[in-house]
Design a protein around this motif. Structure first.
Motif, PDB file in Angstrom:
ATOM      1  N   LEU A 130       0.813  -1.216   0.000  1.00  0.00           N
ATOM      2  CA  LEU A 130       0.000   0.000   0.000  1.00  0.00           C
ATOM      3  C   LEU A 130       0.846   1.265   0.000  1.00  0.00           C
ATOM      4  O   LEU A 130       0.577   2.214  -0.749  1.00  0.00           O
ATOM      5  N   ILE A 131       1.883   1.303   0.831  1.00  0.00           N
ATOM      6  CA  ILE A 131       2.625   2.556   1.031  1.00  0.00           C
ATOM      7  C   ILE A 131       3.480   2.941  -0.174  1.00  0.00           C
ATOM      8  O   ILE A 131       4.044   4.050  -0.193  1.00  0.00           O
ATOM      9  N   ILE A 132       3.578   2.072  -1.176  1.00  0.00           N
ATOM     10  CA  ILE A 132       4.345   2.437  -2.369  1.00  0.00           C
ATOM     11  C   ILE A 132       3.432   2.707  -3.561  1.00  0.00           C
ATOM     12  O   ILE A 132       3.905   2.934  -4.675  1.00  0.00           O
ATOM     13  N   GLN A 133       2.097   2.674  -3.331  1.00  0.00           N
ATOM     14  CA  GLN A 133       1.159   2.936  -4.419  1.00  0.00           C
ATOM     15  C   GLN A 133       0.992   4.431  -4.637  1.00  0.00           C
ATOM     16  O   GLN A 133       1.084   5.229  -3.703  1.00  0.00           O
ATOM     17  N   GLU A 134       0.747   4.786  -5.892  1.00  0.00           N
ATOM     18  CA  GLU A 134       0.529   6.179  -6.233  1.00  0.00           C
ATOM     19  C   GLU A 134      -0.694   6.717  -5.475  1.00  0.00           C
ATOM     20  O   GLU A 134      -1.755   6.109  -5.480  1.00  0.00           O
ATOM     21  N   GLY A 135      -0.524   7.849  -4.811  1.00  0.00           N
ATOM     22  CA  GLY A 135      -1.601   8.435  -4.030  1.00  0.00           C
ATOM     23  C   GLY A 135      -1.583   8.023  -2.572  1.00  0.00           C
ATOM     24  O   GLY A 135      -2.339   8.552  -1.758  1.00  0.00           O
ATOM     25  N   PHE A 136      -0.693   7.063  -2.215  1.00  0.00           N
ATOM     26  CA  PHE A 136      -0.625   6.591  -0.823  1.00  0.00           C
ATOM     27  C   PHE A 136       0.783   6.755  -0.254  1.00  0.00           C
ATOM     28  O   PHE A 136       1.067   6.272   0.839  1.00  0.00           O
ATOM     29  N   LYS A 137       1.648   7.428  -0.992  1.00  0.00           N
ATOM     30  CA  LYS A 137       3.044   7.548  -0.560  1.00  0.00           C
ATOM     31  C   LYS A 137       3.216   8.519   0.599  1.00  0.00           C
ATOM     32  O   LYS A 137       4.299   8.609   1.169  1.00  0.00           O
ATOM     33  N   ARG A 138       2.139   9.246   0.936  1.00  0.00           N
ATOM     34  CA  ARG A 138       2.210  10.136   2.090  1.00  0.00           C
ATOM     35  C   ARG A 138       1.962   9.399   3.403  1.00  0.00           C
ATOM     36  O   ARG A 138       2.150   9.971   4.482  1.00  0.00           O
ATOM     37  N   LEU A 139       1.527   8.165   3.316  1.00  0.00           N
ATOM     38  CA  LEU A 139       1.294   7.385   4.531  1.00  0.00           C
ATOM     39  C   LEU A 139       2.621   7.143   5.243  1.00  0.00           C
ATOM     40  O   LEU A 139       3.680   7.074   4.608  1.00  0.00           O
ATOM     41  N   PRO A 140       2.600   7.006   6.564  1.00  0.00           N
ATOM     42  CA  PRO A 140       3.842   6.732   7.304  1.00  0.00           C
ATOM     43  C   PRO A 140       4.538   5.482   6.767  1.00  0.00           C
ATOM     44  O   PRO A 140       3.893   4.454   6.552  1.00  0.00           O
ATOM     45  N   ARG A 141       5.835   5.559   6.547  1.00  0.00           N
ATOM     46  CA  ARG A 141       6.572   4.439   5.954  1.00  0.00           C
ATOM     47  C   ARG A 141       6.692   3.260   6.909  1.00  0.00           C
ATOM     48  O   ARG A 141       6.981   2.135   6.472  1.00  0.00           O
ATOM     49  N   ASP A 142       6.512   3.511   8.195  1.00  0.00           N
ATOM     50  CA  ASP A 142       6.675   2.418   9.170  1.00  0.00           C
ATOM     51  C   ASP A 142       5.342   1.773   9.549  1.00  0.00           C
ATOM     52  O   ASP A 142       5.266   1.036  10.539  1.00  0.00           O
ATOM     53  N   LEU A 143       4.278   2.021   8.773  1.00  0.00           N
ATOM     54  CA  LEU A 143       2.972   1.428   9.105  1.00  0.00           C
ATOM     55  C   LEU A 143       3.033  -0.082   9.293  1.00  0.00           C
ATOM     56  O   LEU A 143       2.440  -0.616  10.235  1.00  0.00           O
ATOM     57  N   PRO A 144       3.729  -0.824   8.408  1.00  0.00           N
ATOM     58  CA  PRO A 144       3.753  -2.296   8.586  1.00  0.00           C
ATOM     59  C   PRO A 144       4.306  -2.728   9.937  1.00  0.00           C
ATOM     60  O   PRO A 144       3.899  -3.764  10.477  1.00  0.00           O
ATOM     61  N   ASN A 145       5.232  -1.937  10.504  1.00  0.00           N
ATOM     62  CA  ASN A 145       5.842  -2.327  11.780  1.00  0.00           C
ATOM     63  C   ASN A 145       4.831  -2.370  12.925  1.00  0.00           C
ATOM     64  O   ASN A 145       5.024  -3.095  13.904  1.00  0.00           O
ATOM     65  N   TYR A 146       3.753  -1.585  12.804  1.00  0.00           N
ATOM     66  CA  TYR A 146       2.758  -1.533  13.872  1.00  0.00           C
ATOM     67  C   TYR A 146       1.843  -2.766  13.890  1.00  0.00           C
ATOM     68  O   TYR A 146       1.002  -2.895  14.765  1.00  0.00           O
ATOM     69  N   MET A 147       2.018  -3.648  12.888  1.00  0.00           N
ATOM     70  CA  MET A 147       1.242  -4.896  12.886  1.00  0.00           C
ATOM     71  C   MET A 147       2.040  -6.073  13.429  1.00  0.00           C
ATOM     72  O   MET A 147       1.524  -7.181  13.517  1.00  0.00           O
ATOM     73  N   ARG A 148       3.292  -5.859  13.778  1.00  0.00           N
ATOM     74  CA  ARG A 148       4.109  -6.968  14.281  1.00  0.00           C
ATOM     75  C   ARG A 148       3.628  -7.358  15.671  1.00  0.00           C
ATOM     76  O   ARG A 148       3.480  -6.519  16.546  1.00  0.00           O
ATOM     77  N   MET A 149       3.403  -8.648  15.842  1.00  0.00           N
ATOM     78  CA  MET A 149       2.868  -9.146  17.110  1.00  0.00           C
ATOM     79  C   MET A 149       4.010  -9.548  18.046  1.00  0.00           C
ATOM     80  O   MET A 149       4.962 -10.219  17.632  1.00  0.00           O
ATOM     81  N   PRO A 150       3.962  -9.156  19.321  1.00  0.00           N
ATOM     82  CA  PRO A 150       4.993  -9.582  20.280  1.00  0.00           C
ATOM     83  C   PRO A 150       4.903 -11.094  20.539  1.00  0.00           C
ATOM     84  O   PRO A 150       3.816 -11.667  20.552  1.00  0.00           O
ATOM     85  N   LYS A 151       6.051 -11.709  20.751  1.00  0.00           N
ATOM     86  CA  LYS A 151       6.077 -13.152  20.981  1.00  0.00           C
ATOM     87  C   LYS A 151       5.305 -13.544  22.239  1.00  0.00           C
ATOM     88  O   LYS A 151       4.769 -14.646  22.332  1.00  0.00           O
ATOM     89  N   SER A 152       5.267 -12.630  23.202  1.00  0.00           N
ATOM     90  CA  SER A 152       4.580 -12.949  24.455  1.00  0.00           C
ATOM     91  C   SER A 152       3.094 -13.213  24.235  1.00  0.00           C
ATOM     92  O   SER A 152       2.474 -13.976  24.985  1.00  0.00           O
ATOM     93  N   VAL A 153       2.507 -12.602  23.190  1.00  0.00           N
ATOM     94  CA  VAL A 153       1.084 -12.819  22.905  1.00  0.00           C
ATOM     95  C   VAL A 153       0.850 -14.272  22.516  1.00  0.00           C
ATOM     96  O   VAL A 153      -0.095 -14.914  22.978  1.00  0.00           O
ATOM     97  N   TYR A 154       1.732 -14.801  21.675  1.00  0.00           N
ATOM     98  CA  TYR A 154       1.590 -16.195  21.257  1.00  0.00           C
ATOM     99  C   TYR A 154       1.859 -17.144  22.421  1.00  0.00           C
ATOM    100  O   TYR A 154       1.229 -18.184  22.555  1.00  0.00           O
ATOM    101  N   ALA A 155       2.816 -16.761  23.289  1.00  0.00           N
ATOM    102  CA  ALA A 155       3.173 -17.628  24.417  1.00  0.00           C
ATOM    103  C   ALA A 155       2.030 -17.752  25.413  1.00  0.00           C
ATOM    104  O   ALA A 155       1.813 -18.801  26.015  1.00  0.00           O
ATOM    105  N   LYS A 156       1.263 -16.658  25.586  1.00  0.00           N
ATOM    106  CA  LYS A 156       0.170 -16.669  26.556  1.00  0.00           C
ATOM    107  C   LYS A 156      -1.082 -17.361  26.029  1.00  0.00           C
ATOM    108  O   LYS A 156      -1.975 -17.711  26.806  1.00  0.00           O
ATOM    109  N   ALA A 157      -1.143 -17.541  24.730  1.00  0.00           N
ATOM    110  CA  ALA A 157      -2.350 -18.110  24.129  1.00  0.00           C
ATOM    111  C   ALA A 157      -2.552 -19.548  24.574  1.00  0.00           C
ATOM    112  O   ALA A 157      -1.596 -20.302  24.772  1.00  0.00           O
ATOM    113  N   LEU A 158      -3.796 -19.913  24.753  1.00  0.00           N
ATOM    114  CA  LEU A 158      -4.112 -21.296  25.097  1.00  0.00           C
ATOM    115  C   LEU A 158      -3.734 -22.215  23.947  1.00  0.00           C
ATOM    116  O   LEU A 158      -3.956 -21.883  22.784  1.00  0.00           O
TER     117      LEU A 158
END
Length: 524
Positions: free
Chosen positions: A250-278
């Motif tokens: 998305l962030i490299i598409q024409e008309g969307f290059k103004r979006l923050p370049r680090d948006l994908p990083n905010y979707m990274r899940m911490p390992k502790s979330v998976y560890a706590k899961a049943l």
């Protein structure tokens, strides 16, 4: 010819153009325009029109359901397409019938078939409204709908909103996603639609890091939830990675290059979330002897019974998925070389992978069952490019099966027959197994055999896995109960070995230890 389109299904999360719908439903542009006039909502009101697959299917279902209810004033029941329709205004005329009653006649707005019915004064009033270019069919139906005082059904309360503001962008993404196989593209779109739903359909061009973090929090909550809202670690992990891949695009598409370049990083899940899961529930699958007993217990009286037995048998013989089983052709089963050809050009395979599969070394009942089925097909006149598992309708009712000039019989489009075959095999069992459990059975069988490292690798590759790690991690896993039993066996084995030693053997064992220590210069 009926035009109810019941045999055609669109992907609910995909976006289709008007031209796509014309091709899929084999209709004209005029028909699509009539659907829009009749109430089909496009994605964003812009031209050229785009349509959400799920919304189109809902519209067509509502049209079919309309035929089961009383006609509205001005509507006709078309005998060709079986729809409740308003006529084409230009074609509408009213003439007296032989008995003097007014007869309305015209052309169906859906299929151009001829329609007629006796009309009332109320019908004539609607016809007059139809002649007004400012009156839409949808507004007419809305005006004649019964007012229920704000009361709605539970289905209406739970109906999901169809957000369309991002559909034009997703239509472009579908071109980018063309490198993926169909099922994988559907999974990516499902994750993107989840992303969109959490943000209540917010335009992607206005995304912020807080928006992405909100979606991540929603996935964190889902992995820790109880009940239907809970998502497994695997599902959350896949959703997260799929959304990250979309944001990177998305962030490299024409008309969307103004979006923050680090948006994908905010979707990274911490390992502790998976560890706590049943942990997920233990997988249920039979061992190979239990699978053999299931096959042995299946009926073989009717043609349907024999086909079901062969479907179950070949699934174990080649570690095949249900969709692959139903799409095989007779030429793919090589009796002489004991192989199954998984040809992605002709069969439905995961990730479009072609593979020459050696029959797994399991009890001969599995291979013999498939051989017997092939003999039945041969006696009926089937061979080569004909489906290995044709529909029962083809097998029982076609009269040209032995005609050498006929076209090949095509495989069934659905994998339901394989799922039904496994359901029949487990009908009298407390535990029910599905077709996917076959791979678990074969993976567990591999672990029970004394195989060299290269033999284990060959076994995994024959299951369609590029890496032995895939087999080890995802299939034939050890459940809690089995792990406890194995530990008890280990403990009992050690104790029993010690108890079996005589006093002389114990003294010799200790002397041997001291002798080895003295050789190494260790003084006691």
């Amino acid at each position: 010819m009926s035009r109810s389109y019941t045999g055609i299904k669109l992907k609910k999360n995909r976006v289709y153009s008007g031209a796509d719908l014309q091709r899929i439903f084999d209709v004209s542009a005029n028909t699509i325009s009539n659907w829009v006039k009749a109430g089909l909502k496009d994605s964003d009101g812009k031209r050229p029109y785009l349509f959400r697959g799920g919304r189109v299917m809902e519209f067509l279902k509502a049209r079919r359901d309309r035929t089961k209810t009383k006609l509205l004033f001005g509507e006709f029941k078309c005998g060709v397409c079986k729809s409740a329709v308003f006529p084409e205004v230009e074609s509408l005329e009213v003439r007296p019938a032989k008995n003097g009653a007014p007869m309305g006649m015209g052309v169906c707005s859906e299929c151009s078939g001829h329609i007629r019915k006796f009309v009332s004064e109320a019908d004539l009033e609607v016809f007059a409204l139809l002649a007004d270019p400012n009156t839409t069919v949808d507004s007419l139906r809305e005006g004649m709908r019964v007012d229920r005082g704000g009361i709605c059904s539970s289905e209406e309360k739970l109906a999901r909103p169809w957000y369309g503001i991002n559909d034009r962008l997703l239509y472009d993404w579908q071109v980018h996603g063309g490198c993926l196989v169909e099922s994988t593209m559907d999974q990516h779109l499902a994750a993107i639609r989840l992303f969109e739903d959490v943000l209540d359909g917010k335009p992607f061009e206005k995304l912020t890091s807080r928006d992405v973090n909100m979606v991540r929090d929603a996935l964190k909550d889902a992995i820790a939830a109880r009940g239907p809202a809970r998502k497994s670690r695997s599902t959350v992990s896949h959703h997260s990675s799929q959304i990250i891949a979309f944001l990177k695009w998305l962030i490299i598409q024409e008309g969307f290059k103004r979006l923050p370049r680090d948006l994908p990083n905010y979707m990274r899940m911490p390992k502790s979330v998976y560890a706590k899961a049943l942990p997920s529930k233990d997988k249920t699958y039979p061992n190979i002897q239990e699978a053999e007993a299931l096959l042995q217990g299946m009926s073989s009286v009717t043609l349907a019974d024999k086909r079901a037995r062969a479907m179950v048998a070949i699934a174990y013989l080649g570690a095949l998925r249900a969709d692959t089983v139903t799409s095989l052709r007779i030429c793919h089963f090589d009796v002489h070389n004991k192989k199954i050809l998984q040809d992605a050009n002709e069969s439905r395979t995961k990730n479009g992978k072609s593979l020459k599969i050696d029959w797994f070394p399991i009890p001969e009942l599995f291979a013999n069952t498939v051989k017997d089925w092939c003999e039945i097909l041969e006696n009926k006149g089937l061979s080569g490019q004909d489906a290995l598992f044709p529909s029962l309708n083809d097998l029982q009712h076609r009269t040209d099966l032995k005609d050498p000039n006929r076209a090949p019989i095509e495989p069934m489009a659905s994998k339901a027959a394989v799922s039904n075959a496994f359901a029949v095999a487990c009908r009298d069992k407390a535990v029910k197994y599905n077709p996917h459990s076959v791979k678990d059975t074969l993976a567990a069988e591999r672990d029970l055999r004394s195989l060299t490292e290269r033999q284990r690798r060959a076994w995994s590759q024959n299951m369609g896995h590029d890496s032995e790690t895939t087999t080890q991690r995802h299939y034939g896993t050890i459940g809690d109960d089995e792990r406890t039993e194995l530990f008890e066996e280990i403990t009992e084995t050690k104790v029993s070995v010690l108890r079996c030693l005589t006093d002389e053997q114990k003294i010799a064992l200790v002397d041997g230890v001291f002798e080895e220590l003295s050789k190494k210069g260790v003084t006691m």
